[in-house]
Structures are given as C-alpha cells and as structure tokens.
Design a protein around this motif. Structure first.
Motif, PDB file in Angstrom:
ATOM      1  N   ILE A   1     -23.135 102.120  74.068  1.00 59.84           N
ATOM      2  CA  ILE A   1     -23.446 103.342  73.319  1.00 59.84           C
ATOM      3  C   ILE A   1     -23.943 103.018  71.914  1.00 59.84           C
ATOM      4  CG2 ILE A   1     -21.834 104.760  74.638  1.00 59.84           C
ATOM      5  CD1 ILE A   1     -19.867 104.557  72.285  1.00 59.84           C
ATOM      6  N   ASP A   2     -24.063 101.720  71.609  1.00 60.05           N
ATOM      7  CA  ASP A   2     -24.538 101.255  70.302  1.00 60.05           C
ATOM      8  C   ASP A   2     -23.734 101.892  69.178  1.00 60.05           C
ATOM      9  OD1 ASP A   2     -26.030  99.881  68.428  1.00 60.05           O
ATOM     10  OD2 ASP A   2     -27.663 101.345  68.399  1.00 60.05           O
ATOM     11  N   SER A   3     -22.407 101.764  69.282  1.00 63.17           N
ATOM     12  CA  SER A   3     -21.537 102.403  68.304  1.00 63.17           C
ATOM     13  C   SER A   3     -20.199 101.682  68.206  1.00 63.17           C
ATOM     14  CB  SER A   3     -21.272 103.861  68.706  1.00 63.17           C
ATOM     15  OG  SER A   3     -20.298 104.470  67.878  1.00 63.17           O
ATOM     16  N   ARG A   4     -19.643 101.705  67.040  1.00 62.86           N
ATOM     17  CA  ARG A   4     -18.254 101.291  66.866  1.00 62.86           C
ATOM     18  C   ARG A   4     -17.359 102.306  67.568  1.00 62.86           C
ATOM     19  NH1 ARG A   4     -14.495 102.591  62.696  1.00 62.86           N
ATOM     20  NH2 ARG A   4     -16.126 103.853  61.714  1.00 62.86           N
ATOM     21  N   ILE A   5     -16.270 101.817  68.187  1.00 66.21           N
ATOM     22  CA  ILE A   5     -15.274 102.704  68.787  1.00 66.21           C
ATOM     23  C   ILE A   5     -13.933 102.397  68.116  1.00 66.21           C
ATOM     24  CG2 ILE A   5     -14.085 103.414  70.897  1.00 66.21           C
ATOM     25  CD1 ILE A   5     -16.504 102.535  72.483  1.00 66.21           C
TER      26      ILE A   5
ATOM     27  N   LEU B   1     -16.227 109.062  75.207  1.00 61.97           N
ATOM     28  CA  LEU B   1     -16.609 109.010  76.614  1.00 61.97           C
ATOM     29  C   LEU B   1     -17.795 109.910  76.921  1.00 61.97           C
ATOM     30  CD1 LEU B   1     -13.060 109.123  78.282  1.00 61.97           C
ATOM     31  CD2 LEU B   1     -14.464 107.099  77.792  1.00 61.97           C
ATOM     32  N   GLU B   2     -18.037 110.898  76.061  1.00 63.08           N
ATOM     33  CA  GLU B   2     -19.140 111.827  76.278  1.00 63.08           C
ATOM     34  C   GLU B   2     -20.460 111.309  75.731  1.00 63.08           C
ATOM     35  OE1 GLU B   2     -17.944 115.430  74.406  1.00 63.08           O
ATOM     36  OE2 GLU B   2     -16.056 115.585  75.520  1.00 63.08           O
ATOM     37  N   LEU B   3     -20.432 110.223  74.940  1.00 57.88           N
ATOM     38  CA  LEU B   3     -21.659 109.728  74.329  1.00 57.88           C
ATOM     39  C   LEU B   3     -22.552 109.085  75.394  1.00 57.88           C
ATOM     40  CD1 LEU B   3     -20.436 108.194  70.956  1.00 57.88           C
ATOM     41  CD2 LEU B   3     -21.311 110.486  71.424  1.00 57.88           C
ATOM     42  N   PRO B   4     -23.852 109.298  75.304  1.00 52.75           N
ATOM     43  CA  PRO B   4     -24.770 108.760  76.318  1.00 52.75           C
ATOM     44  C   PRO B   4     -24.955 107.253  76.195  1.00 52.75           C
ATOM     45  CG  PRO B   4     -26.007 109.818  74.555  1.00 52.75           C
ATOM     46  CD  PRO B   4     -24.550 110.122  74.294  1.00 52.75           C
ATOM     47  N   ILE B   5     -25.243 106.615  77.319  1.00 50.72           N
ATOM     48  CA  ILE B   5     -25.588 105.194  77.321  1.00 50.72           C
ATOM     49  C   ILE B   5     -26.964 105.046  76.664  1.00 50.72           C
ATOM     50  CG2 ILE B   5     -26.049 103.177  78.754  1.00 50.72           C
ATOM     51  CD1 ILE B   5     -23.118 104.107  78.743  1.00 50.72           C
ATOM     52  N   ARG B   6     -27.059 104.152  75.709  1.00 50.94           N
ATOM     53  CA  ARG B   6     -28.290 104.009  74.928  1.00 50.94           C
ATOM     54  C   ARG B   6     -29.040 102.717  75.263  1.00 50.94           C
ATOM     55  NH1 ARG B   6     -28.084 107.654  70.431  1.00 50.94           N
ATOM     56  NH2 ARG B   6     -29.749 106.451  69.453  1.00 50.94           N
ATOM     57  N   ARG B   7     -28.613 101.990  76.277  1.00 51.45           N
ATOM     58  CA  ARG B   7     -29.259 100.722  76.635  1.00 51.45           C
ATOM     59  C   ARG B   7     -29.965 100.856  77.979  1.00 51.45           C
ATOM     60  NH1 ARG B   7     -28.790  97.775  71.825  1.00 51.45           N
ATOM     61  NH2 ARG B   7     -26.636  97.873  71.096  1.00 51.45           N
ATOM     62  N   ASP B   8     -30.994 100.037  78.159  1.00 49.97           N
ATOM     63  CA  ASP B   8     -31.716 100.026  79.426  1.00 49.97           C
ATOM     64  C   ASP B   8     -31.686  98.625  80.037  1.00 49.97           C
ATOM     65  OD1 ASP B   8     -33.479  98.559  77.871  1.00 49.97           O
ATOM     66  OD2 ASP B   8     -34.979 100.157  77.736  1.00 49.97           O
ATOM     67  N   GLU B   9     -32.405  98.457  81.142  1.00 44.67           N
ATOM     68  CA  GLU B   9     -32.388  97.176  81.855  1.00 44.67           C
ATOM     69  C   GLU B   9     -32.932  96.045  80.989  1.00 44.67           C
ATOM     70  OE1 GLU B   9     -31.861  94.322  84.739  1.00 44.67           O
ATOM     71  OE2 GLU B   9     -31.094  96.375  84.717  1.00 44.67           O
ATOM     72  N   ALA B  10     -33.961  96.324  80.197  1.00 43.50           N
ATOM     73  CA  ALA B  10     -34.525  95.282  79.335  1.00 43.50           C
ATOM     74  C   ALA B  10     -33.505  94.823  78.300  1.00 43.50           C
ATOM     75  CB  ALA B  10     -35.786  95.798  78.642  1.00 43.50           C
ATOM     76  N   ALA B  11     -32.790  95.781  77.702  1.00 45.00           N
ATOM     77  CA  ALA B  11     -31.749  95.431  76.730  1.00 45.00           C
ATOM     78  C   ALA B  11     -30.619  94.656  77.399  1.00 45.00           C
ATOM     79  CB  ALA B  11     -31.208  96.698  76.069  1.00 45.00           C
ATOM     80  N   LEU B  12     -30.298  95.031  78.632  1.00 42.78           N
ATOM     81  CA  LEU B  12     -29.254  94.333  79.372  1.00 42.78           C
ATOM     82  C   LEU B  12     -29.633  92.881  79.633  1.00 42.78           C
ATOM     83  CD1 LEU B  12     -26.580  94.343  80.942  1.00 42.78           C
ATOM     84  CD2 LEU B  12     -27.845  95.176  82.927  1.00 42.78           C
ATOM     85  N   GLN B  13     -30.874  92.657  80.026  1.00 46.96           N
ATOM     86  CA  GLN B  13     -31.326  91.287  80.292  1.00 46.96           C
ATOM     87  C   GLN B  13     -31.189  90.426  79.041  1.00 46.96           C
ATOM     88  OE1 GLN B  13     -32.049  89.912  83.036  1.00 46.96           O
ATOM     89  NE2 GLN B  13     -32.544  91.528  84.464  1.00 46.96           N
ATOM     90  N   THR B  14     -31.553  90.983  77.897  1.00 49.43           N
ATOM     91  CA  THR B  14     -31.430  90.245  76.635  1.00 49.43           C
ATOM     92  C   THR B  14     -29.972  89.988  76.292  1.00 49.43           C
ATOM     93  OG1 THR B  14     -33.482  91.232  75.806  1.00 49.43           O
ATOM     94  CG2 THR B  14     -31.976  90.294  74.174  1.00 49.43           C
TER      95      THR B  14
END
Length: 350
Positions: free
Chosen positions: A166-170, A212-225
């Motif tokens: 989610i590109d966020s501190r929790i 838990l309600e925050l959207p996922i902000r990463r995609d497959e390209a970010a995951l590969q990196t």
C-alpha cells in the motif's frame, strides 16, 4: 580453495542493531541440513568469533546477505524452521498471489490462505475486532531453538510486504510474542515500532483496521523489481502514512465537520499541522487541492440528487456567492453548474 569475497553491499553498512542471536539461528538451520555456513558468513563479513559474544550485533546489510545466501544454499526460505523445505521463491509466490487484491485486507487474507499450502506447521490468521486488525501466528509444531527467529521473521515479512503493497507506514498498536523478553529485547522496538508485549498467548501484530481498506498500489512490474531484493522490506521504515490522507478526505466529505482549516484537520487526525502538510506533499497533493475535490464532489452530488437552486448549492459547498461558485465549477468540470445539471453530465460520469 578460493576464499569467498565479501558482498559489495557491505561497503555502506548501517548501524549494527540486529542481534547476533538471529545469525546463530540461521547457523542452526545449516546444522539441520548438515551444510557448511562458511561461505554465507564470509560473504556477510561476519567473523565466527563474533558468534561467541551473545551481546554482539550485526548490520541490516549483513543480515540481508546472510539470510539470502542461506536461503539459496539450503534451498529453504524458512531456514530450517519447518518439517519440510520452503524452496527458493516460495514467498515470492505468496506476493504474486496477493498483489492482484483490491485492498490490503483481501491481500492479507490471501497471504494467510496460500501460506497454508506451503506448510501446516504454523497457522496465519487475520481478524478484525471493532476498529482493530489482528494478524496472528500460531505454531502447530515444536519450533525449538528456532522459535524466536521464526516468529519474528514471519511477522517482519508480513509487515514489510503490507507496507510495501500500500506504499504506506502502518503504525502498530501492539506487537506480541509468546516468550519471555530475550537479552536483546531492545532490538524489538526497532523491528516493531510501538508497544511490544512478551509472554503473550500468541505471536501477532495489531493495527488500525482502516489500513485494510487501503488499495494495493503496486503492480507486477513493481513486484518483479521488489523481489530482486525483497529482504530489505523487513527493515524499511516508511514515512508516508496513506491512512492520514484518506482521513483528510473523509473529514472534508463530512458536512458535519464544519470549516476545514489546516488546524481543524490536523487536530481531528491527531497530528501536527507541519506533519499534515508534509504528508500531503509526499502524496503529491495539498490541503487546498483536497478541499477543492471535496467541494466539487459535493456540488455534483447536490446538482444530481437534489432540486436545490444553484445559489443554495453554492452556500452549502462553502462559497460566499453564486458567481464565485460558478467560476470554480467551470474550472473543475468545463461547464457552468446549470449546464451540468440540464445536460445530465453527472449521470454520464457515473
């Protein structure tokens, strides 16, 4: 035999804060498989003599290199914790299974479900109790001398992945561990910022359920990196807090909130005005921009779903007169509010 070369990442070491006990736990995994850890120790720049000092610490870089080398040499990303190996790439599979989730809650539930396919030796669960989310680990076998390292590492994996996704501190409201405080208990505040409780019934993390309600902000390209160097996620401290930004939007959308100044918004979210502006800037936004967005959305809703006059709507969304509202509305949508209503443009946007 050629002596292994230290990993080049060691040239910029951070402060040594990782307990040597965690390195000792990795060596226990090598013993379980009858393997020699000499190469991993050499690459990480860890002297065997350091293992004789219980109070010793290593850097995050050394821990990353030691762990990564061991996982590949043993072909076990669990490093000997469980009754069977978790081959190299197992946790990457969990990431892939979760990355397409619409929000963090779904992603963590998928993580728990798919982890069970890897091993039955430990159960992962996510529960929501009121406003609090609880992520819990429950061993189903005796972990022995690897117990602490296993539970700490798995929780760090989950927390690191969740923050990255989610590109966020929790912020954690509590971290719990089912064993007495170890001699290196001071390191836990670095690994799990927030209250830490030992001698708990289960190992787990608690945090605000709204994350838990925050959207996922990463995609497959970010995951590969990310997967090329996934282990640093377990020590990365995020400054950005996406929930704060969502909190600003909710506050501005609520008609009962009243006039929204930086002071009233910051007070509502329990942060300083400086922190509010900084985090909005890191999001590429500003309080004024969010206020304009909220006014626009409220105006469109009133134009579509009420018979109030333009003058009444102007006052309801916070404008001093109809003329300034119409000018702002044209900037937002490209047309005056009356034209927007007559042509049903709001319905077309739905």
């Amino acid at each position: 035999m050629k002596k292994p070369s230290p990993d080049p990442r060691l040239s910029s070491q951070s402060r040594a804060a990782t307990p040597i006990a965690f390195i000792a736990a990795i060596l226990a995994g090598y013993r379980r498989y009858g393997a020699d850890p000499a190469n991993a120790l050499a690459r990480a720049g860890i002297s065997p003599a350091l293992l004789e000092r219980p109070e010793a610490r290593v850097t995050a870089s050394q821990m990353e290199i030691m762990s990564g080398t061991a996982m590949q040499e043993l072909d076990d990303e669990a490093l000997g914790w469980f009754s069977r190996r978790l081959p190299w790439g197992s946790y990457g599979m969990l990431c892939r299974a979760s990355i397409t989730s619409p929000d963090l809650g779904v992603a963590l539930k998928r993580w728990c479900r798919h982890h069970r396919l890897l091993t039955d030796d430990i159960a992962l669960s996510l529960e929501v109790n009121g406003s609090e989310a609880r992520f819990t680990l429950s061993p189903r076998c005796e972990l022995g001398e690897l117990r602490e390292f296993c539970l700490v590492t798995l929780l760090r994996y989950v927390l690191g992945y969740a923050c990255w996704a989610i590109d966020s501190r929790i912020p954690l409201t509590e971290s719990r561990f089912p064993f007495p405080a170890p001699p290196h208990a001071d390191a836990y505040s670095l690994m799990f910022p927030g209250p830490v409780r030992f001698d708990a019934e289960f190992a787990g993390l608690s945090f605000d359920a709204r994350y838990l309600e925050l959207p996922i902000r990463r995609d497959e390209a970010a995951l590969q990196t990310m997967l090329q160097r996934a282990l640093p996620l377990t020590v990365l401290q995020y400054r950005r807090d996406r929930l704060l930004v969502e909190g600003v939007r909710r506050f501005l959308r609520d008609p009962a909130s009243g006039p929204a100044t930086a002071e009233t918004v910051a007070e509502h979210l329990h942060v300083s005005v400086r922190t509010l502006h900084r985090q909005l800037h890191e999001e590429g936004s500003s309080l004024q921009r969010l206020k304009d967005d909220a006014r626009r959305d409220r105006a469109i809703e009133l134009l579509n779903r009420s018979s109030r006059s333009i003058k009444q709507i102007s006052a309801l969304v916070g404008f001093g007169n109809e003329k300034s509202f119409s000018r702002a509305f044209r900037t937002w949508t490209g047309v005056p509010p009356q034209t927007f209503r007559e042509k049903g443009l709001g319905d077309k946007r739905a």
